[in-house]
Design an enzyme around this catalytic site. Structure first.
Site: not given
Ligand code: 26Q
Length: 667
Positions: A351, A542-543, A548, A650, A654
């Site tokens: 991702h 978004k976050r 971003k 995503t 939406k």
């Molecule tokens: C990892 C290790 C420790 C703590 C947290 C994490 C962690 C948690 C969540 C690392 C990454 C995430 C989330 C990433 C994420 O949401 N990425 C998004 O994924 C979407 C679905 O594929 C994409 O549409 C987005 O572009 C992408 O940013």
């Protein structure tokens, strides 16, 4: 009005399960009662689906994810079960609207953002397609923090979403697995190949299911979430010695594994508890999968024909080592056969391209928490590097780059490398992202195994993001299109024929206008900022992240403000700029951006010279339910990330699906 077919059942639930007199029921009681009307049907469909899949000995998809951002369940369940209109009528007899009743359900916010919501959308799709499937994750006691804004700053509150219990959980009292940590590894036998792991600790993983109903089918999918508890034999110990407080403390040390979601999107936390969480749910899930397979087939050699395990990013990548451990150590399978099976069973979705977001764990930490798994990873690496060396003899740099172990500083395990080596397919989440994957961070792997890398563009479920979130537009589409777009979104192509139909366009504009008024009401209630529904709603939700570029958007707002002041007679289209999003609690710059948005909003919204041509609002606590309100009310969708950094997005989909125009960078 004649009473709904659900009137009597609803009153009976109120009286016999919820424990209130029907004529005294509050909206929260009605929510409980309606949920309890849906629950038996979900239960029946689950039993039916499981029996059918068992009889057919189906191949199943297991989607392993640290996050499932489900949101509310009531509306989706009623739609899937075909109960919505009857339920709406029945609660109307209590003088309440179903939408108001539904708001009394807490969001299941067991995820951060895109990755977690993608998992939830996939469950809906798999159920609707009737694919035999399980999602596996963690039943966090506390989900994504709730965001409050105090004097322009983000304040985080815990999210005790289970405080009132969940009407949608099915605790599987008989299903639990021990998950072990720490200790050391002993090697026995003449060649030292009989390995015994002597763990230092153990927790019990207990299963809690959520039934995910399909639409237009009786098939359901299962979301199985694991809760960590102390094994019965542990706390008895302290109890016997009379130290009750200490016993409670020990119990907490076990249960903290599934206590809270890490509220960090994209920068890995690197904490021991996070590694324990990852292994905890992976181990329970793999044990569950192998147990089910054993019960159904009584042999393991056909595992890859019946089991497909998908890794949602590298967070569950330790599953590769765990399956090897189970096959080799517990089931005494030869390493080569186990490894061949493993590679056929697993697949992995990446991702992110950003190197700082790639998950690695210090070798020393892994030695401490999972000594046997580290040993297995070393052996996988050894054999992999022998294989790779044959492709480019003498190229030590190549091997150094490919290695599962980063030896450039403190030695670390590269979870993405483990995931690629242990999978038969690796996918990116959009065409551009997948192309960049093989050209940049995974170029060396792609030179070894070009056919392993594929693209699977993300998607969203039109059931939640159009049918449920935007009933006005859904009704309009039902009148304009043939067939059911809810199950076949390509039907939307039929809209082309209405593109210049004045009556249709007017109806569409009317729906949008109503959605904007609904959104404006919410924003005024929660922020005090009043937006004019006839202005253009310019939305970035978004976050909060530097890549971003919410900052770029704020700078545009400032520019526009100055331009309006410089040219007060200009023909400005009145614009309302709407922001929403959470900043990771430790992400200082993201929090500063939230402050800046509020400061800019305070200046512009209070400047009489602007005269309503520009307003700025920040909607607090962005999450699934807030998104369901914002998406239908947007005119303009801001997708302005630095090109090449947003893997897919995503929210963009939406907003587009709800009729907003996208303005974006080449990302
Ligand atoms: C990892 C290790 C420790 C703590 C947290 C994490 C962690 C948690 C969540 C690392 C990454 C995430 C989330 C990433 C994420 O949401 N990425 C998004 O994924 C979407 C679905 O594929 C994409 O549409 C987005 O572009 C992408 O940013």
């Amino acid at each position: 009005m004649s009473p709904s077919t659900l009137t009597n059942p609803l009153n009976e639930r109120l009286l016999r399960s919820v424990g209130v007199a029907p004529d005294e029921a509050e909206p929260a009681d009605l929510m409980q009662a309606v949920a309890q009307l849906a629950r038996p049907e979900l239960s029946e469909r689950w039993v039916e689906t499981q029996a059918a899949e068992r009889t057919a000995k189906s191949r199943r998809i297991y989607y392993l994810s640290m996050e499932f951002l489900i949101g509310r369940t009531l509306g989706n369940a009623l739609d899937a079960l075909g109960l919505r209109s009857d339920a709406a009528e029945a609660v109307m007899e209590h003088a309440h609207r179903l939408e108001d009743v539904a708001e009394h359900e807490a969001d299941a916010a067991l995820g951060n953002g895109g990755l977690g919501r993608l998992a939830a959308c996939f469950l809906d799709s798999m159920a609707t397609l009737g694919l035999p499937s399980f999602g596996y994750g963690i039943r966090y006691e506390y989900g994504m923090f709730a965001q409050d804004i105090v004097q322009g700053r983000q304040v985080e509150h815990p999210d005790p979403w289970l405080a009132d219990g969940s009407p949608w959980e099915f605790p599987r009292v008989g299903i639990g697995y021990p998950v072990r940590f720490g200790g050391w590894v002993e090697q026995h036998g003449p060649n030292g190949d009989e390995v015994v792991w002597r763990p230092g600790g153990e927790v019990l993983a207990k299963a809690y299911d959520m039934v995910i109903p399909g639409h237009g089918t009786r098939k359901v999918s299962t979301l199985r979430l694991w809760r960590a508890t102390a094994p019965a034999h542990i706390d008895l110990h302290a109890f016997n010695s009379g130290d009750y407080a200490r016993a409670a403390e020990v119990k907490n040390e076990f249960e903290n594994v599934s206590w809270v979601l890490y509220p960090n999107d994209s920068t890995p936390a690197g904490r021991e508890l996070r590694l324990r969480q990852e292994y905890f749910f992976v181990s329970a899930s793999i044990q569950d999968i192998v147990t089910r397979h054993g019960a159904e087939h009584g042999r393991l050699d056909n595992l890859a024909d019946k089991v497909a395990i998908h890794l949602n990013d590298t967070h569950p990548a330790i599953a590769i080592a765990e399956l090897m451990r189970l096959l080799v150590d517990a089931h005494r399978m030869p390493w080569r056969s186990a490894w061949a099976l493993c590679r056929k069973v697993f697949s992995y979705t990446n991702h992110t391209l950003m190197p700082e977001a790639l998950e690695t764990w210090p070798v020393a930490l892994m030695q401490h928490v999972l000594p046997r798994h580290l040993q297995i990873i070393f052996r996988i690496n050894h054999e992999f590097l022998l294989e790779a060396a044959q492709h480019r003899p003498g190229d030590a740099e190549f091997l150094r780059r490919l290695s599962l172990i980063d030896e450039s500083g403190e030695r670390r395990v590269r979870m993405a490398h483990l995931s690629i080596v242990g999978s038969h397919k690796v996918n990116g989440v959009s065409a551009l992202h997948s192309e960049l994957l093989v050209k940049t961070i995974f170029a060396d792997f792609a030179s070894l195994w070009p056919e392993r890398f594929v693209n699977v563009t993300n998607g969203i479920t039109p059931r939640r993001w159009l049918a449920q979130a935007n009933p006005g537009l859904a009704t309009l589409l039902d009148g304009a299109l043939s067939g059911n777009w809810r199950l076949d979104l390509d039907r939307l192509r039929g809209l082309k024929a209405h593109a210049s139909d004045a009556a249709f366009r007017e109806a569409f504009a009317g729906v949008k206008r109503g959605n904007k008024a609904r959104l404006a009401t919410h924003i005024e209630l929660h922020t005090g900022v009043r937006l004019d529904p006839s202005s253009l709603f310019d939305v970035q939700v978004k976050r909060i992240h530097e890549y971003k570029r919410q900052l770029l958007n704020v700078l545009h707002v400032v520019t526009r403000y100055q331009a309006i002041l410089a040219d007060p007679q200009g023909s400005w289209v009145p614009r309302s700029v709407v922001f929403a999003g959470k900043a990771a609690s430790s992400y200082h710059m993201a929090k500063q951006i939230i402050r800046l948005i509020h400061d800019v909003a305070a200046v512009i919204n209070n400047d009489v010279r602007v005269g309503g041509r520009l307003r700025v609002a920040f909607v607090p606590n962005y999450g699934v339910s807030v998104a369901e309100l914002i998406m239908p009310g947007a005119d303009l969708s801001e997708q302005i990330s630095t090109a090449g950094t947003e893997a897919s997005g995503t929210g963009n989909m939406k907003l587009a699906l709800n009729g907003a125009l996208t303005i974006g960078t080449d990302d």
